[in-house]
Design a protein around this motif. Sequence first.
Motif, PDB file in Angstrom:
ATOM      1  N   LEU A  29      10.733 -26.281  -3.924  1.00 47.89           N
ATOM      2  CA  LEU A  29      11.557 -26.188  -5.130  1.00 47.89           C
ATOM      3  C   LEU A  29      13.023 -26.439  -4.807  1.00 47.89           C
ATOM      4  O   LEU A  29      13.514 -26.041  -3.751  1.00 47.89           O
ATOM      5  CB  LEU A  29      11.382 -24.807  -5.759  1.00 47.89           C
ATOM      6  CG  LEU A  29       9.982 -24.491  -6.326  1.00 47.89           C
ATOM      7  CD1 LEU A  29       9.924 -23.047  -6.806  1.00 47.89           C
ATOM      8  CD2 LEU A  29       9.634 -25.450  -7.454  1.00 47.89           C
ATOM      9  N   GLN A  30      13.702 -27.121  -5.719  1.00 48.36           N
ATOM     10  CA  GLN A  30      15.112 -27.459  -5.582  1.00 48.36           C
ATOM     11  C   GLN A  30      15.371 -28.490  -4.477  1.00 48.36           C
ATOM     12  O   GLN A  30      16.513 -28.682  -4.066  1.00 48.36           O
ATOM     13  CB  GLN A  30      15.967 -26.203  -5.295  1.00 48.36           C
ATOM     14  CG  GLN A  30      15.741 -25.058  -6.256  1.00 48.36           C
ATOM     15  CD  GLN A  30      16.256 -25.356  -7.653  1.00 48.36           C
ATOM     16  OE1 GLN A  30      17.295 -25.964  -7.822  1.00 48.36           O
ATOM     17  NE2 GLN A  30      15.512 -24.936  -8.675  1.00 48.36           N
ATOM     18  N   LYS A  31      14.345 -29.147  -3.987  1.00 49.24           N
ATOM     19  CA  LYS A  31      14.506 -30.110  -2.905  1.00 49.24           C
ATOM     20  C   LYS A  31      14.049 -31.505  -3.335  1.00 49.24           C
ATOM     21  O   LYS A  31      13.191 -31.663  -4.189  1.00 49.24           O
ATOM     22  CB  LYS A  31      13.708 -29.679  -1.666  1.00 49.24           C
ATOM     23  CG  LYS A  31      14.128 -28.340  -1.065  1.00 49.24           C
ATOM     24  CD  LYS A  31      15.531 -28.415  -0.467  1.00 49.24           C
ATOM     25  CE  LYS A  31      15.880 -27.095   0.212  1.00 49.24           C
ATOM     26  NZ  LYS A  31      17.253 -27.136   0.797  1.00 49.24           N
ATOM     27  N   TRP A  32      14.667 -32.516  -2.700  1.00 47.26           N
ATOM     28  CA  TRP A  32      14.289 -33.910  -2.901  1.00 47.26           C
ATOM     29  C   TRP A  32      13.548 -34.412  -1.669  1.00 47.26           C
ATOM     30  O   TRP A  32      13.801 -33.964  -0.553  1.00 47.26           O
ATOM     31  CB  TRP A  32      15.520 -34.792  -3.117  1.00 47.26           C
ATOM     32  CG  TRP A  32      16.253 -34.545  -4.391  1.00 47.26           C
ATOM     33  CD1 TRP A  32      17.288 -33.675  -4.587  1.00 47.26           C
ATOM     34  CD2 TRP A  32      16.018 -35.178  -5.648  1.00 47.26           C
ATOM     35  NE1 TRP A  32      17.725 -33.726  -5.894  1.00 47.26           N
ATOM     36  CE2 TRP A  32      16.964 -34.645  -6.563  1.00 47.26           C
ATOM     37  CE3 TRP A  32      15.113 -36.136  -6.098  1.00 47.26           C
ATOM     38  CZ2 TRP A  32      17.014 -35.050  -7.894  1.00 47.26           C
ATOM     39  CZ3 TRP A  32      15.168 -36.543  -7.424  1.00 47.26           C
ATOM     40  CH2 TRP A  32      16.111 -35.998  -8.311  1.00 47.26           C
ATOM     41  N   ALA A  65      10.480 -31.719  -6.990  1.00 47.70           N
ATOM     42  CA  ALA A  65       9.554 -30.695  -7.461  1.00 47.70           C
ATOM     43  C   ALA A  65       9.911 -30.255  -8.877  1.00 47.70           C
ATOM     44  O   ALA A  65      11.077 -30.048  -9.209  1.00 47.70           O
ATOM     45  CB  ALA A  65       9.570 -29.498  -6.519  1.00 47.70           C
ATOM     46  N   LEU A  66       8.883 -30.098  -9.719  1.00 48.43           N
ATOM     47  CA  LEU A  66       9.034 -29.529 -11.057  1.00 48.43           C
ATOM     48  C   LEU A  66       8.370 -28.154 -11.131  1.00 48.43           C
ATOM     49  O   LEU A  66       8.522 -27.446 -12.118  1.00 48.43           O
ATOM     50  CB  LEU A  66       8.408 -30.460 -12.104  1.00 48.43           C
ATOM     51  CG  LEU A  66       8.981 -31.880 -12.159  1.00 48.43           C
ATOM     52  CD1 LEU A  66       8.213 -32.710 -13.171  1.00 48.43           C
ATOM     53  CD2 LEU A  66      10.465 -31.853 -12.503  1.00 48.43           C
ATOM     54  N   GLY A  67       7.641 -27.798 -10.104  1.00 45.35           N
ATOM     55  CA  GLY A  67       6.948 -26.535  -9.985  1.00 45.35           C
ATOM     56  C   GLY A  67       6.316 -26.461  -8.607  1.00 45.35           C
ATOM     57  O   GLY A  67       6.523 -27.340  -7.780  1.00 45.35           O
ATOM     58  N   LYS A  68       5.508 -25.432  -8.372  1.00 50.95           N
ATOM     59  CA  LYS A  68       4.902 -25.301  -7.050  1.00 50.95           C
ATOM     60  C   LYS A  68       3.859 -26.376  -6.785  1.00 50.95           C
ATOM     61  O   LYS A  68       3.605 -26.736  -5.633  1.00 50.95           O
ATOM     62  CB  LYS A  68       4.279 -23.915  -6.904  1.00 50.95           C
ATOM     63  CG  LYS A  68       5.305 -22.789  -6.810  1.00 50.95           C
ATOM     64  CD  LYS A  68       4.625 -21.459  -6.559  1.00 50.95           C
ATOM     65  CE  LYS A  68       5.656 -20.338  -6.403  1.00 50.95           C
ATOM     66  NZ  LYS A  68       5.009 -19.024  -6.149  1.00 50.95           N
ATOM     67  N   LYS A  69       3.237 -26.900  -7.853  1.00 48.59           N
ATOM     68  CA  LYS A  69       2.191 -27.914  -7.692  1.00 48.59           C
ATOM     69  C   LYS A  69       2.490 -29.215  -8.426  1.00 48.59           C
ATOM     70  O   LYS A  69       1.807 -30.214  -8.215  1.00 48.59           O
ATOM     71  CB  LYS A  69       0.844 -27.361  -8.178  1.00 48.59           C
ATOM     72  CG  LYS A  69       0.345 -26.160  -7.385  1.00 48.59           C
ATOM     73  CD  LYS A  69      -1.009 -25.690  -7.877  1.00 48.59           C
ATOM     74  CE  LYS A  69      -1.507 -24.509  -7.062  1.00 48.59           C
ATOM     75  NZ  LYS A  69      -2.844 -24.039  -7.522  1.00 48.59           N
TER      76      LYS A  69
END
Length: 229
Positions: A29-32, A65-69
């Motif tokens: 999350l919060q990463k590219w 990421a837009l969510g954990k999955k």
Amino acid sequence: MLVASGTSAQTPKPWPAQTGIYFPQAPPLQKWRRSIGVVFTTTPPEITEEVRVSVPAVDFNIQRALGKKLYMAGRIQTQFVQSNLSIGLRWATPVTERLYVGAGYDVSGWFGALRIKDVFNSQAYGVQTFPSLSVGYRLTRDLQLTVRSEAIIDLYYRSQVGSLAVEYNRRDVNGVAFAAVLEQPFYNKRRVSVGVRMAYSNFNWQLWSLYDTFDRNLLYPQLIFGFIL
């Protein structure tokens, strides 16, 4: 049987997540995630006869990421006289510590123009979609193998040579593609993607300017190489 006091069986540490562009796993999350590389497409002999041309395209990938999955995936491929931009959504989940599965849906728009003064003036563009399924397996802590299958669906096509234009707007399954990609360490904590993709279809955007007359599917082998940034 004697057991030393204060000792217990050690639980194996879970394998750390590895950076990958093709492996079905969402970024933190919060990463590219990013990669830059090249894709070589070999022309079918039915189009270029005895000459087999390997056409390179610069390949840039980005993920968020837009969510954990769930995560977003974007891609740009360009050969300067023609380019392809795609964006899509991916969903991925672990089945075991080593085995992962994922599904995706990408929309791709391509454009090409070829102009030679007083000789040739041609341009074309179109839209395709690529629903996909992926299976990833971690061979070791650092080595990941991904197998992906895709359907190739045409949504729109238009080409023009001088004043003569050809256009169609329909949803047709144009073909299928299968890819196998290894992702592994390279140097200085960098990782690379190396793989092959086999597209079996009756059209390839990189070869639009050849205007082939074959109304049948042909095999387009591709070699993939990318540095994960």
